[in-house]
Write a protein that holds these residues in place. Sequence first.
Motif, short mmCIF file in Angstrom:
data_model
loop_
_atom_site.label_atom_id
_atom_site.label_comp_id
_atom_site.label_asym_id
_atom_site.label_seq_id
_atom_site.Cartn_x
_atom_site.Cartn_y
_atom_site.Cartn_z
N GLY A 1 0.78 -1.22 0.00
CA GLY A 1 0.00 0.00 0.00
C GLY A 1 0.81 1.27 0.00
N THR A 2 2.15 1.15 -0.06
CA THR A 2 2.99 2.35 -0.10
C THR A 2 2.72 3.16 -1.36
OG1 THR A 2 4.76 1.33 1.19
CG2 THR A 2 5.37 3.21 -0.17
N ALA A 3 2.45 4.45 -1.19
CA ALA A 3 2.21 5.31 -2.35
C ALA A 3 3.52 5.80 -2.93
CB ALA A 3 1.36 6.51 -1.92
N GLY A 4 3.55 5.99 -4.24
CA GLY A 4 4.74 6.53 -4.88
C GLY A 4 5.29 5.65 -5.98
N THR A 5 6.15 6.22 -6.79
CA THR A 5 6.80 5.50 -7.89
C THR A 5 7.93 4.64 -7.33
OG1 THR A 5 6.33 7.31 -9.42
CG2 THR A 5 8.06 5.75 -10.06
N ARG A 6 7.87 3.35 -7.61
CA ARG A 6 8.88 2.43 -7.10
C ARG A 6 10.25 2.77 -7.68
NH1 ARG A 6 4.89 1.83 -4.42
NH2 ARG A 6 4.04 -0.15 -3.64
N ASP B 1 8.71 10.75 2.21
CA ASP B 1 7.73 9.90 1.56
C ASP B 1 7.22 10.56 0.28
OD1 ASP B 1 5.86 11.83 2.34
OD2 ASP B 1 5.01 10.61 3.95
N ASN B 2 6.19 9.99 -0.31
CA ASN B 2 5.67 10.49 -1.58
C ASN B 2 5.13 11.91 -1.46
OD1 ASN B 2 4.94 9.95 -4.41
ND2 ASN B 2 2.81 10.06 -3.68
#
Length: 280
Positions: A89-94, A120-121
């Motif tokens: 569920g981590t938001a953001g571009t890997r 973070d994102n």
Amino acid sequence: MTPTTPDDPGAEPGISRKTLLRAAVAAGAAVPLLATGAVALARDSAGAPGTALTPTPFCDDGDDPTPDQIEGPYFKPNSPLRTDLVTAGTAGTRLTVSGYVFGRNCVPLPGVLLDFWQADNAGAYDMAGYTFRGHQFTDSTGAFTLRTIVPGLYPGRTRHIHVKAQAPGEPVLTTQLYFPGEPRNSTDTLFDPALLMNVRTVGGGKEGTFDFVLNVDGDPGPGTPTDPPTDPPGGTWAPGRAYAAGDRVTYGSAAYRCLQGHTSMTGWEPPNVPALWHRE
């Protein structure tokens, strides 16, 4: 003052490519890249990982070891031992960042402590817990891999990742890694083009590469033992043992308390890894 170049008859000796790079960026010029379109990596000079070259003044593209930068206000000690900072569920571009750590004589350095932290994102740092914080150690070839996300922006800074790097028994290098093509690179007063990662898009994520060059002599590894051998310091600590948080050992003439569970190995002696052992 206009910087001179090695081909200029009036050039001063010792002016490095990175010095010219910084001057060019300050003047608003584009960052020069290799013919491949990428920033030079230490391995470009070092050859294949694990291959020692004839000692040279510095092991990169002919310039200085990795420059240091300020720690900033968001560092927290005792980060978790992990290479993956992403959870479900981590938001953001890997983003995957990989590379090697070399000594200045082009020898890869195993057992180097790398402690990463970032926003973070949304551009926020977790000061209550350890989200987007973690430390790891380079493997026997000097390699590391970090799985995270592209950090978000916050006022006054361009995108960056913080890192501390410490070879066993050596001083800590504190620095930051940057992303190419970021509009804020030209306005961030801390930005240093010598700390640019090579970054490419892969599928829905990104991959970055960066090689650290520490200002230490690399150990060529097996085949060149100390002659005569040096007896290890006395104490209860030993390599190859499983230690749990709270365990206490002695090493040399000092006592230490284990901060994080791990299996010990040569190079991780308590004085060399403050992320694992606290001196009492």
